[in-house]
Design a protein around this motif. Structure first.
Motif, PDB file in Angstrom:
ATOM      1  N   ALA A   8       0.968  -1.063  -0.069  1.00 12.08           N
ATOM      2  CA  ALA A   8       0.044   0.169  -0.001  1.00 12.08           C
ATOM      3  C   ALA A   8       0.828   1.376   0.047  1.00 12.08           C
ATOM      4  CB  ALA A   8      -1.027  -0.252   1.129  1.00 12.08           C
ATOM      5  N   LEU A   9       1.894   1.380   0.675  1.00 20.36           N
ATOM      6  CA  LEU A   9       2.627   2.442   1.026  1.00 20.36           C
ATOM      7  C   LEU A   9       3.550   2.569  -0.323  1.00 20.36           C
ATOM      8  CD1 LEU A   9       4.480   2.033   4.606  1.00 20.36           C
ATOM      9  CD2 LEU A   9       2.961   3.448   3.644  1.00 20.36           C
ATOM     10  N   LEU A  10       3.828   1.431  -0.901  1.00 17.90           N
ATOM     11  CA  LEU A  10       4.503   1.664  -2.493  1.00 17.90           C
ATOM     12  C   LEU A  10       3.837   2.047  -3.282  1.00 17.90           C
ATOM     13  CD1 LEU A  10       6.627  -1.675  -2.125  1.00 17.90           C
ATOM     14  CD2 LEU A  10       7.748   0.762  -2.101  1.00 17.90           C
ATOM     15  N   GLY A  11       2.314   1.570  -3.333  1.00 19.17           N
ATOM     16  CA  GLY A  11       1.423   2.240  -4.464  1.00 19.17           C
ATOM     17  C   GLY A  11       1.129   3.286  -4.288  1.00 19.17           C
ATOM     18  N   ILE A  12       1.076   4.201  -3.120  1.00 19.85           N
ATOM     19  CA  ILE A  12       0.899   5.714  -2.882  1.00 19.85           C
ATOM     20  C   ILE A  12       1.755   6.293  -3.539  1.00 19.85           C
ATOM     21  CG2 ILE A  12       0.768   7.269  -1.202  1.00 19.85           C
ATOM     22  CD1 ILE A  12      -0.718   5.333   0.748  1.00 19.85           C
ATOM     23  N   ASN A  13       3.431   5.812  -3.521  1.00 18.85           N
ATOM     24  CA  ASN A  13       4.397   6.332  -4.027  1.00 18.85           C
ATOM     25  C   ASN A  13       4.727   5.987  -5.377  1.00 18.85           C
ATOM     26  OD1 ASN A  13       5.589   8.156  -1.657  1.00 18.85           O
ATOM     27  ND2 ASN A  13       4.686   6.245  -0.665  1.00 18.85           N
TER      28      ASN A  13
END
Length: 119
Positions: free
Chosen positions: A96-101
């Motif tokens: 999720a964190l990677l996707g946001i970035n």
């Protein structure tokens, strides 16, 4: 060629991270590495600190999801194009964190990707 950071690197030839470094080098991808102890593998210096490497295309993980938490901000800060989660490293929280970035998440085996020319 895709400059790759291997996290969980080791000089133990029985470990998949060791095999991945060797395979990446055989396919002529530039490799940098972080592991538990300072060492060297086929000319690749294994670092123990989160070095601000430049121009990282791919980060491939060989550490468990709990250990990954210490690397969230570091990996996002490197701005890689993708992070490969090898078998045993699946981590939906980090996905999720990677996707946001805008960093691509790939659940795959680096060794298989290299062997089948899908890397």
């Amino acid at each position: 060629m895709k400059k790759t950071l291997v996290i969980g690197a080791t000089t133990n030839p029985e470990r998949y991270a060791y095999m991945a470094v060797n395979s990446l080098l055989e396919k002529e991808h530039p490799v940098v590495a972080i592991g538990k102890k300072i060492d060297e593998l086929k000319g690749v210096k294994i670092q123990v600190k989160q070095i601000p490497f430049k121009n990282i295309h791919t980060v491939t993980l060989y550490i468990n999801p709990v250990a990954q938490r210490d690397y969230y901000n570091y990996i996002i800060g490197l701005k890689p194009k993708r992070v490969i989660f090898n078998p045993g490293t699946a981590n939906p929280e980090f996905y999720a964190l990677l996707g946001i970035n805008n960093i691509k998440v790939e659940e795959a085996c680096t060794l298989v990707l290299l062997a089948t020319n899908q890397y």
